[in-house]
Scaffold this active site. Structure first.
Site, PDB file in Angstrom:
ATOM      1  CB  ALA A 131      -0.910   0.010   1.228  1.00  0.00           C
ATOM      2  CB  ALA A 132       2.202   3.399  -2.135  1.00  0.00           C
ATOM      3  CG  LEU A 134      -0.770   8.215  -5.714  1.00  0.00           C
ATOM      4  CD1 LEU A 134      -0.387   8.413  -7.169  1.00  0.00           C
ATOM      5  CD2 LEU A 134      -1.424   9.462  -5.153  1.00  0.00           C
ATOM      6  N   GLY A 135      -2.705   4.368  -3.728  1.00  0.00           N
ATOM      7  CA  GLY A 135      -3.538   3.179  -3.810  1.00  0.00           C
ATOM      8  C   GLY A 135      -2.854   1.984  -3.190  1.00  0.00           C
ATOM      9  CD  GLN A 136      -5.736  -0.636  -0.614  1.00  0.00           C
ATOM     10  OE1 GLN A 136      -5.467   0.359   0.065  1.00  0.00           O
ATOM     11  NE2 GLN A 136      -6.672  -1.510  -0.253  1.00  0.00           N
ATOM     12  CE  LYS A 152      -0.074   1.542  -9.584  1.00  0.00           C
ATOM     13  NZ  LYS A 152       1.192   2.334  -9.598  1.00  0.00           N
ATOM     14  CG  ASP A 285       9.332   7.455  -7.633  1.00  0.00           C
ATOM     15  OD1 ASP A 285      10.179   7.937  -6.861  1.00  0.00           O
ATOM     16  OD2 ASP A 285       8.216   7.047  -7.252  1.00  0.00           O
TER      17      ASP A 285
END
Length: 355
Positions: A131-132, A134-136, A152, A285
């Site tokens: 999970a991050a 913006l979403g999971q 995602k 990134d």
């Protein structure tokens, strides 16, 4: 490079412009959350405890601050080790922002079919593997082929949050710059941070970029990238092939043989050089949460939400930077940096580089 745009303008395309009252409330919360951390410093609370508090504050403050925390976690050269290690958990170990039922509802709405018709091993009881901000991400298999995939799912409220932060974070940063009489345009820095996050909301664009990146390394000899399943992708759902492996930083700490480490470093250097100097299309990134070492010892890239592009002029200017850096040519570096827009086009650039 790809043109940047105002974060506020970009965010407004996904959510209604926030009211002044909502922005003011958001600014008050930001100041309150981060002010508590500073107060603890004055009270001589140890670094480890403050680091935990800061990580929790960034999570509470939402996607923009999670991204800021992710960036800070890589700066062990200027930040305490304890803080970097704590913020590194923001890369893929955040608390889930969606329940299983909410995530499945988004998948069905976006892909137009019941989850059970699309995937095996995925339902409302499934737990995300990561999970991050913006979403999971969920692990599943395609019903049609049995291929193992990573699904995602974007959180539902992220557009509205970023629309507010596009204004609030900029105002806070601008105020900090004014308070400390800094010549750095902190407002522009905030625009860049929030604007980049807004770019990451388009999973359909990410799917196209992931496919383009994978195509560059189709031979799979030293570098790996996941397959893309476009029929299972939308603006808010992204389905990529599952890539098993070990996070790059964990692999590096596991006492690998010198030859293995040297081989992986060489592969990474070649891959990076190709992205910047040959094709002008690069992963923007590459933090440890987005890099794996797979079972074949290949460097595997994940998460293509932030990709950059360079035109021919920029590629040649970057090549010149490398040459002039190797030759310790300050005047040449000054010219290169002016051409790339890194410094102002004035005669002080060379003097600054020399110092």
């Amino acid at each position: 490079t790809a043109p940047s745009s105002s974060a506020a303008a970009a965010a407004s395309t996904r959510a209604a412009a926030p009211s002044s009252l909502r922005v003011a409330a958001r600014i008050a919360r930001i100041v309150a959350e981060l002010g508590v951390i500073q107060t603890r410093k004055w009270r001589n609370v140890d670094v480890a405890a403050r680091s935990v508090k800061m990580r929790r504050a960034f999570v509470r403050l939402g996607p923009a601050f999670v991204k800021i925390g992710q960036a800070l976690s890589t700066r062990r050269d200027v930040l305490p080790k304890e803080l970097c290690e704590e913020l590194a958990t923001l890369q893929d170990a955040m608390p889930p922002s969606l329940t299983g039922a909410e995530a499945m509802a988004i998948v069905e709405a976006e892909l137009g079919k019941p989850v059970a018709e699309l995937f095996d091993g995925l339902d409302a009881s499934s737990e995300p593997v990561a999970a991050a901000s913006l979403g999971q991400v969920y692990r599943a298999r395609l019903r049609t082929t049995g291929a193992e995939v990573a699904v995602k799912v974007q959180r539902a409220d992220v557009g509205g949050l970023l629309a507010v932060d596009a204004v609030a974070v900029r105002q806070v940063c601008a105020a900090l710059g004014a308070a400390f009489a800094s010549q750095t345009d902190f407002g522009a820095v905030a625009d860049e941070i929030v604007g980049r996050i807004v770019d990451e909301l388009d999973y359909a664009r990410e799917a196209r970029d992931a496919a383009a990146f994978a195509g560059l390394y189709a031979d799979g000899e030293d570098v790996a990238a996941p397959d893309v399943f476009p029929d299972y992708c939308s603006d808010r759902v992204l389905t990529l092939g599952w890539l098993p492996g070990e996070k790059l930083d964990e692999w590096g700490r596991a006492g690998q043989a010198r030859a293995q480490r040297a081989r992986l470093v060489a592969a990474g250097v070649r891959c990076t050089a190709r992205q910047f100097f040959e094709v002008g299309f690069f992963h923007a990134d590459p933090h440890p949460g987005n890099l794996l070492v797979d079972g074949r010892g290949r460097l595997a890239y994940l998460d293509f939400g932030r990709m950059g592009r360079l035109d021919d002029d920029d590629r040649f200017a970057l090549m010149s930077v490398v040459v002039n850096f190797a030759n310790r040519d300050a005047a040449g570096l000054a010219r290169d940096f002016r051409e790339l827009g890194f410094v102002d086009a004035d005669e002080r650039a060379e003097e600054t580089l020399r110092t």
